[in-house]
Write a protein that holds these residues in place. Structure first.
Motif, PDB file in Angstrom:
ATOM      1  N   ASP A 161      16.562  27.468  10.225  1.00  0.00           N
ATOM      2  CA  ASP A 161      17.468  26.758  11.124  1.00  0.00           C
ATOM      3  C   ASP A 161      16.757  26.111  12.309  1.00  0.00           C
ATOM      4  O   ASP A 161      17.386  25.790  13.312  1.00  0.00           O
ATOM      5  CB  ASP A 161      18.553  27.704  11.639  1.00  0.00           C
ATOM      6  N   THR A 162      15.461  25.918  12.190  1.00  0.00           N
ATOM      7  CA  THR A 162      14.711  25.269  13.262  1.00  0.00           C
ATOM      8  C   THR A 162      14.238  23.910  12.781  1.00  0.00           C
ATOM      9  O   THR A 162      13.519  23.810  11.787  1.00  0.00           O
ATOM     10  CB  THR A 162      13.514  26.134  13.690  1.00  0.00           C
ATOM     11  N   THR A 163      14.650  22.863  13.497  1.00  0.00           N
ATOM     12  CA  THR A 163      14.389  21.509  13.026  1.00  0.00           C
ATOM     13  C   THR A 163      14.562  20.493  14.145  1.00  0.00           C
ATOM     14  O   THR A 163      15.262  20.742  15.131  1.00  0.00           O
ATOM     15  CB  THR A 163      15.355  21.162  11.872  1.00  0.00           C
ATOM     16  N   PHE A 164      13.905  19.358  13.992  1.00  0.00           N
ATOM     17  CA  PHE A 164      14.157  18.212  14.880  1.00  0.00           C
ATOM     18  C   PHE A 164      15.362  17.412  14.394  1.00  0.00           C
ATOM     19  O   PHE A 164      16.022  16.762  15.197  1.00  0.00           O
ATOM     20  CB  PHE A 164      12.939  17.281  14.913  1.00  0.00           C
ATOM     21  N   GLU A 165      15.593  17.449  13.096  1.00  0.00           N
ATOM     22  CA  GLU A 165      16.646  16.622  12.497  1.00  0.00           C
ATOM     23  C   GLU A 165      17.664  17.510  11.780  1.00  0.00           C
ATOM     24  O   GLU A 165      17.488  17.843  10.609  1.00  0.00           O
ATOM     25  CB  GLU A 165      16.047  15.624  11.515  1.00  0.00           C
TER      26      GLU A 165
END
Length: 384
Positions: free
Chosen positions: A212-216
């Motif tokens: 669940d870690t993202t830029f998008e």
């Protein structure tokens, strides 16, 4: 090493966090504490939105400046592969930064602002200046007239290559919200041949199991972002609508804003913090960085001469350097905060990682009262 009294820790956290909820200083919060790789506390407080449901464990948070350690890790991965030299000029990778100018912003009595040129930069920008807030890129009063992001690390880098520096490189420190880190991200792109956002996900997040870690964010992840909280003038709670398609401020998610653009969960960030505590190895056994590279991140890179404080900048993080640190974290503890209220630290002395997640339009960033209280609370629960 001192051990945490888990009963005392829970009691203190719950008393103090509930007091903040009761008097409107807090809308929601997720707090996680680990010691020696074991979970010793997790708490969910408040609601998702002023009149929303109870905060749930699947909520995602705008990490803001807690993105910076990810960018530092990405750079250090390239350093350990011999692709980047921290002490090389930035112009070795980005020739457009070879002949930078320095300027400052002046505001007259009528409020009119003007950029005043000070002359050429006397020394070249070095790569580690970008990660230690000593480059002069996107800092000081020039922030008032410069852009946060230009659509991608490539475009942001092109923009800042044409802008003056806020001071002579490595003569002092001044916080760069994102620009200097976007330049670092562009160097990562050039030496790896990979776009920055996908690079971080592929080489940091997925190996550590941080789904669940993202830029998008995906469509589903957008729906799980916690509602930004505000405190009205009368003390009541309210919601802050955020710009569609943006994780931080008005920077589109597709810009991969390297200083502030990551979306994450409390559990994911705890996994990241644990990997940093364990000198590059995640709880799942996956190594994302060498021991030496992690130690380099937590080394103060800013001389005491121009950061005469009880904490100084390492690479993408602040490091406690004196035992006068107000909230009693030990010398060598390190971490950072975010403008929307996120906060974390790694305590290698007591083998602790701590993560504080909230999103609000007040009481965020370094020195936030909620972050300070959390640090003090954890330290008070330590026993000999």
């Amino acid at each position: 090493m001192k051990k945490l009294n888990t009963e005392k820790l829970a009691k203190l956290i719950e008393e103090r966090t509930n007091a903040r909820l009761a008097d409107g200083r807090l809308g929601h919060a997720e707090l996680i504490v680990n010691q020696e790789g074991k979970r010793v506390y997790k708490g969910l407080f408040g609601t998702d939105g002023a009149n929303g449901p109870a905060l749930s464990a699947d909520r995602l948070y705008r990490a803001a400046s807690m993105t910076k350690p990810f960018t530092a890790v990405a750079v250090m991965q390239c350093v350990e592969k011999g692709l980047i030299d921290l002490k090389a000029p930035v112009s070795d990778y980005l020739p457009q930064f070879a002949d930078m100018k320095v300027a400052h912003l002046v505001t007259d009595k009528d409020g009119k602002q003007e950029i005043v040129q000070d002359g050429p930069a006397r020394v070249p920008l070095l790569v580690y200046y970008l990660l230690s807030h000593t480059s002069g890129i996107g800092s000081d009063s020039l922030l008032n007239v410069q852009k946060l992001s230009c659509g991608s690390p490539r475009e942001t880098t092109a923009y800042y290559a044409e802008q003056p520096l806020a001071f002579q490189p490595y003569t002092r420190q001044s916080y760069s919200p994102s620009a200097a880190f976007d330049v670092a991200a562009r160097i990562v792109e050039l030496v790896t041949g990979e776009s920055f956002g996908p690079y971080v996900r592929e080489h940091i997040c997925l190996p550590l199991g941080m789904a669940d870690t993202t830029f998008e964010p995906s469509e589903e992840q957008w729906k799980r972002i916690v509602t930004m909280h505000k405190r009205n003038d009368d003390g009541t709670s309210g919601d802050i609508p955020m710009r569609p398609g943006c994780v931080f401020a008005d920077a589109p998610a597709t810009a991969w804003c390297a200083g502030a653009g990551i979306l994450t969960s409390g559990e994911d960030y705890s996994k990241f913090a644990e990997a940093l505590l364990n000198l590059g190895v995640g709880a799942n056994g996956e190594r994302i960085l060498s021991e030496q590279a992690v130690k380099e991140m937590q080394t103060p890179y800013v001389p005491e001469a121009f950061m005469n404080m009880d904490n100084r900048w390492g690479l993408g993080v602040r490091v406690v350097t004196r035992d006068t640190y107000a909230h009693k974290l030990p010398i060598g503890a390190w971490g950072w905060s975010g403008a929307y209220g996120t906060h974390f630290w790694v305590d290698p002395v007591n083998k602790i990682t701590a993560v504080y997640m909230k999103n609000s339009g007040y009481d965020g960033g370094a020195g936030a009262s909620s972050s300070n209280e959390f640090e003090r609370t954890v330290m008070e629960a330590l026993e000999d």
